[in-house]
Motif scaffolding. Sequence first.
Motif, PDB file in Angstrom:
ATOM      1  N   GLU B 108       0.794  -1.224   0.000  1.00 56.39           N
ATOM      2  CA  GLU B 108       0.000   0.000   0.000  1.00 56.39           C
ATOM      3  C   GLU B 108       0.828   1.276   0.000  1.00 56.39           C
ATOM      4  O   GLU B 108       0.430   2.279  -0.565  1.00 56.39           O
ATOM      5  N   ILE B 207     -11.543   5.493   0.088  1.00 55.11           N
ATOM      6  CA  ILE B 207     -10.796   6.758   0.080  1.00 55.11           C
ATOM      7  C   ILE B 207     -11.716   7.869  -0.410  1.00 55.11           C
ATOM      8  O   ILE B 207     -11.755   8.979   0.133  1.00 55.11           O
ATOM      9  N   ARG B 213      -5.889   6.720   5.095  1.00 52.52           N
ATOM     10  CA  ARG B 213      -5.268   5.462   4.696  1.00 52.52           C
ATOM     11  C   ARG B 213      -5.453   4.395   5.751  1.00 52.52           C
ATOM     12  O   ARG B 213      -5.750   3.250   5.463  1.00 52.52           O
TER      13      ARG B 213
END
Lengths: 349, 322
Positions: B108, B207, B213
């Motif tokens: 990620e 998102i 995040r």
Amino acid sequence: MRKSALVLVAILATALVAVGAAGAKTGKSQTTVLNGAGSTFVSPLVSLWTPAIGTAFDYTVQYSAVGSGGGIQAITNRSVDFGASDAPLTTDQFTACNGCVQIPWALAGTAIDYNIPGLVVPKNTNLLLTGDLIAKIYMGQITKWDDAAIKAVNPKATIPSVSITPVYRTGNSGTSYNFTDYLSSVSSEWSSKLGRGQSVAWPAGTGASGSAGVAGAVSNTAGAIGYTDTAFAIANHLHFASIQNAAGKFINPSIRNIVAAGGTISSVPANGELHIVNPSKSYPTAYPIATYTYIILPLKTSNAPALRKMVFWALTQGQASKYTAKLWFAPIPKVVLVASEKALQGISS
Amino acid sequence: MEASAPPEILPRTRRPLDRVGEKVFYGLTAFAALLTLAIIAAIIWKVIDGAWPAIHTFGISFVWNQTWNPVTEMFGARVFIIGTLVTSFGALLLATPISIAIGLFLSELAPSAIKGPIGALIQMLAAVPSVVIGLWGIFVLGPFMLQHVEPPLHDYLGWIPIFGGTPQQAGVLPAIAVLTIMIIPITSSICRELFTSVPRDVKEASIGLGATRWEMIRGVVFPYVKAGIVAAITLGLGRALGEAIAVTQVIGNSLRDFPVSLFGQGNTLASQLAGSYQSAPTNIELESLVYLGLILLVITFITNLTAQRIVHRFEKQHAGAR
């Protein structure tokens, strides 16, 4: 695609032909192969002997150093031609082996190694230890190098206050047998609580595998004490202690002093078992932690003539200092040699 | 080359040979699958058979009997069982968060320029033979922990019994550290695969809804891969339970009762087997060692079954949530 398959087939075919040719080659020669397994302690000596035996008789000796216990198992199952052990066979093992004979064929000492940073001893001397001190260290009763009891036998040394880490062999080993045999004969407490064996219920310390493992652990651990065959201690530049014998003298494991210990045998019993640890005080130069190591042979074997020749060679020419000295083995004394030769005559096909 | 050519139209009629081929293919694959079953059965049979005299002599109390004394020929497995469980789960406790962190970072967060190299290095760690890791444990990790890790633990946390004893070079803590290093490559690379398997649109949607995040990872990624992470941990646990050589080199191989302090010396089932099997001088010791092997087998089965149950439950939840 098809091309690469073809190449693959070609490679396989070549490999097959090569293997076939190699097989034919070994099939043609007539060397006798003698397979052995056992003691790691004696294995450097056996590997020095192997080429000489090859030249003398055209025998190929293949020895695997799997440990004394493994050697006894292997010869009991007859998966090898001979076994080798530093510990004598127990009564049960003799029975299980079903017609075996053990013959003393080499003699060496076990050194007590130490690593004490900051230790100062008078020039050309080592730390001095007694059997009682070693037993107490390995029982976890003495835990510091500057213990009063250690200082008392080393009045001229400056000993730092470092914790002691006793290092022992993991699993079963002939060297452990020699060491615990010695401790059992000098300390009644050790003898009654722990006894002698290829492995005991170590009450203190750290285990390491093999002579190399013990030597490594000792040189790598501040404050460690360990036991290895002398050759290993020297090869790894370890310091080793002078040990007090029954005569009260502090003795190094030098070849001369191991010869003196080996010479304490006046007769060999029928089963070949010899104990030379802690010899009596009439032998002032004898190193107290030495051992005979044994080859174990089946009384009935198809390879009898070859085995007799090989062992006879090892007992006689094999004891020459060009083989034994640099590995810190001592030549076996005459009385043992004569008994071993006699025992060898019992092997037949 | 040939693959790029347009596929030929399949013939309408099948030749008899094709049917035979189909059968042979089925047979071969079924045989391979059955072979593993047969091998497992053979192993179990052989282990029970080899351990039988020891099972007969010592009974089930072997499992909790502490003594392992070759001189008196009294054998018991307690110290090894505790050692195996403590080192394996200890290693898991350390390796799981680290592996998840590595997996998250690589899937990620990391810029693509360093993703590749770090991933490759971690994979390489998996290829290092355990004996080499063990040697490194003896010469580097052990002394390092003795000088820089164990003293502060002892000074600040010494009131907790597990950090009580005197710091030593060989012991349980170095064994846990070595095992942690050995299982991280497996678990972290599986975690990374799992995190990348989460569909992009789901992540982007969260998102898009204004999640940070961390919220995206916690709310979307983790629930999606929970079952997979348990499976990854199980694989790591399997490796830790069975590891013999690297552990035997650093744990100190003591036959005494398992220490309360992690600085003390211990032993595990696999390490005792590796250290003593080849050189056992008596039959009863050999059979007792096989008995240890049987116990290890049982422990492995139990942990695997438990993990499968958890995976199954998570999968059900997951399916229900959708």
